[in-house]
Motif scaffolding. Structure first.
Motif, mmCIF file in Angstrom:
data_model
loop_
_atom_site.group_PDB
_atom_site.id
_atom_site.type_symbol
_atom_site.label_atom_id
_atom_site.label_comp_id
_atom_site.label_asym_id
_atom_site.label_seq_id
_atom_site.Cartn_x
_atom_site.Cartn_y
_atom_site.Cartn_z
ATOM 1 N N ALA A 28 -6.128 -3.910 13.259
ATOM 2 C CA ALA A 28 -5.134 -4.531 12.384
ATOM 3 C C ALA A 28 -3.733 -4.433 13.002
ATOM 4 N N TRP B 90 0.840 -1.194 0.000
ATOM 5 C CA TRP B 90 0.000 0.000 0.000
ATOM 6 C C TRP B 90 0.877 1.246 0.000
ATOM 7 N N LYS C 276 -6.177 -12.935 3.345
ATOM 8 C CA LYS C 276 -6.701 -11.713 3.957
ATOM 9 C C LYS C 276 -5.569 -10.945 4.619
ATOM 10 N N SER C 277 -5.497 -9.660 4.344
ATOM 11 C CA SER C 277 -4.542 -8.811 5.050
ATOM 12 C C SER C 277 -5.038 -8.591 6.478
ATOM 13 N N ASP D 27 -8.139 -6.483 6.320
ATOM 14 C CA ASP D 27 -9.296 -7.261 5.868
ATOM 15 C C ASP D 27 -9.832 -8.131 7.005
ATOM 16 N N LEU D 28 -8.926 -8.784 7.714
ATOM 17 C CA LEU D 28 -9.324 -9.638 8.829
ATOM 18 C C LEU D 28 -9.984 -8.800 9.926
ATOM 19 N N ARG E 54 -11.625 -5.977 9.616
ATOM 20 C CA ARG E 54 -12.974 -5.593 9.178
ATOM 21 C C ARG E 54 -13.953 -6.748 9.331
ATOM 22 N N GLU E 55 -13.491 -7.955 8.998
ATOM 23 C CA GLU E 55 -14.350 -9.134 9.116
ATOM 24 C C GLU E 55 -14.698 -9.396 10.575
ATOM 25 N N GLY F 151 -2.405 -10.916 9.018
ATOM 26 C CA GLY F 151 -3.691 -11.447 8.591
ATOM 27 C C GLY F 151 -3.645 -12.967 8.537
ATOM 28 N N ALA G 46 -10.949 -0.493 12.374
ATOM 29 C CA ALA G 46 -10.331 -1.615 11.659
ATOM 30 C C ALA G 46 -8.818 -1.455 11.600
#
Length: 224
Positions: free
Chosen positions: A31, A6, A41-42, A45-46, A48-49, A37, A27
């Motif tokens: 993180a 990123w 999944k980063s 992403d994890l 957020r889930e 992750g 999130a």
């Protein structure tokens, strides 16, 4: 795409260092706590889930151990780490109060009492005992369950004050519903305790009702 790919100003760690923790989303903060992750999944992403699964950051933090550890990417190690972080936060807030008069730092008092009470899923009535310079002596939870005029005993509060030679006291209790607005029963209990403690020359400086993200001060309302 991995987080390392990123742009630097979008990576949670770099963003925190550049702009401070308050600039991060729930999130992004989670993180950083997760660090890594899982396959496909980063960490973001994890995170957020997990927030979606638990319904937000607070329900995740306050989840029972079994439920927390069963979630993807968590487990006992993360549970232990989280509990340590939470306890360090509470002790830091307590240390802030002990350095001076509680009346000189009303926001610190609120933060400390909220940290002690807002995670409880039942009502807890507690006392913050102060010396004659309004420095903190100790925090003491006293009554548990539904708090009403029948379940809060003034003699126990008076006994606690005398046992620790307190000169003043801040009362506090939580509303598990999340709504901090005091009830009529809350006001009646407070009046009874003020009268009882006055007999032994202990002042009630405030009564804070802790809700979800907010607290109500009786002193600010002009009720004390």
């Amino acid at each position: 795409m991995a987080i390392t790919d990123w742009p630097a100003d979008e990576r949670p760690r770099e963003k925190l260092l550049a702009r401070g923790a308050e600039a991060l989303s729930d999130a992004e903060l989670l993180a950083i706590f997760l660090r890594t992750g899982v396959k496909g999944k980063s960490a973001v992403d994890l995170a957020r889930e997990l927030l979606s699964t638990f319904g937000g950051l607070r329900p995740l933090i306050e989840a029972p151990r079994q439920e927390f550890c069963a979630a993807l990417g968590l487990g006992d190690a993360k549970y232990v780490q989280l509990q340590a972080v939470m306890e360090m936060s509470r002790r830091h807030l307590e240390a802030q109060l002990q350095r001076g008069s509680a009346l000189e730092s009303p926001q610190a008092v609120r933060r400390y009492l909220a940290a002690q009470l807002r995670h409880e899923n039942r009502e807890v009535f507690a006392c913050l005992l102060l010396d004659n310079r309004h420095r903190v002596i100790r925090f003491e939870p006293l009554f548990f369950g539904t708090i009403n005029a029948a379940s809060v005993y003034p003699r126990e509060v008076v006994s606690l004050a005398l046992r620790h030679q307190a000169a003043a006291m801040i009362l506090a209790h939580n509303h598990p519903s999340g709504v901090a607005e005091p009830s009529q029963a809350d006001r009646q209990i407070t009046d009874r305790l003020i009268d009882a403690l006055a007999l032994v020359e202990v002042r009630v400086l405030d009564h804070l009702v802790v809700g979800d993200g907010e607290s109500v001060s009786f002193a600010e309302r002009g009720w004390i």
